[in-house]
Design a protein around this motif. Structure first.
Motif: not given
Length: 174
Positions: A95-107, A137-142
């Protein structure tokens, strides 16, 4: 002594850093989240902690960022926002990722090594998220620096975000 190179002038304290607007949204209270928030503030990020379970915020005072909210939808995600999910085992992950993907988040990224399954993929599919969105969605990160402690993981994550923002590969390739 002032130099004509802005990067050198900033490093010498002659110019203030100009990193533009940036926000780091850290999803889920974890030891890594605490370090991400602390380090990101030093790097000029506005920081937001998203924790849907308020009981996890009780107890010993910890850095909770400039703002603490219960949902990604209230975190103010825009094109200057990087979202880092610090726990890939939480039931709220999809749910958190879905909501982030529905936004204009850069990354958007989820912590977790390649040797672990990516539970967010099936969770997002069950919520009707298409493959193109899931691929954001990036994974792994860093950066791959062999991080073992929460502080090292946070450092590698932020270094990777800065490299990405500056269109650099990270590491020692100049």
């Amino acid at each position: 002594m002032t130099t004509s190179d802005p990067a050198c002038a900033t490093a010498q304290g002659d110019l203030p850093p100009d990193h533009g607007p940036r926000t780091l949204v850290v999803v889920f209270e974890t030891p890594v989240a605490e370090h991400l928030i602390r380090f990101a503030a030093d790097l000029g990020y506005r920081t937001v902690l998203v924790e849907p379970q308020p009981r996890l915020l009780a107890g010993t005072p910890k850095p909770h960022g400039d703002q603490t909210v219960a949902s990604v939808t209230t975190a103010g995600l825009d094109e200057h926002t990087d979202v880092v999910v610090t726990d890939h085992n939480r039931p709220e992950l999809a749910v958190m990722l879905r909501d982030a993907l529905d936004s204009k988040a850069r990354w958007i990224g989820v912590m977790g090594g390649k040797r672990h399954t990516a539970p967010h993929v099936e969770g997002l599919k069950s919520l009707g998220v298409d493959d193109e969105a899931i691929a954001r969605v990036h994974r792994p990160i860093g950066l791959n620096i062999g991080s073992k402690t929460p502080a090292e993981i946070a450092l590698a994550t932020l270094a990777g975000l800065i490299a990405d923002r500056n269109h650099r590969p990270g590491g020692f390739a100049f």
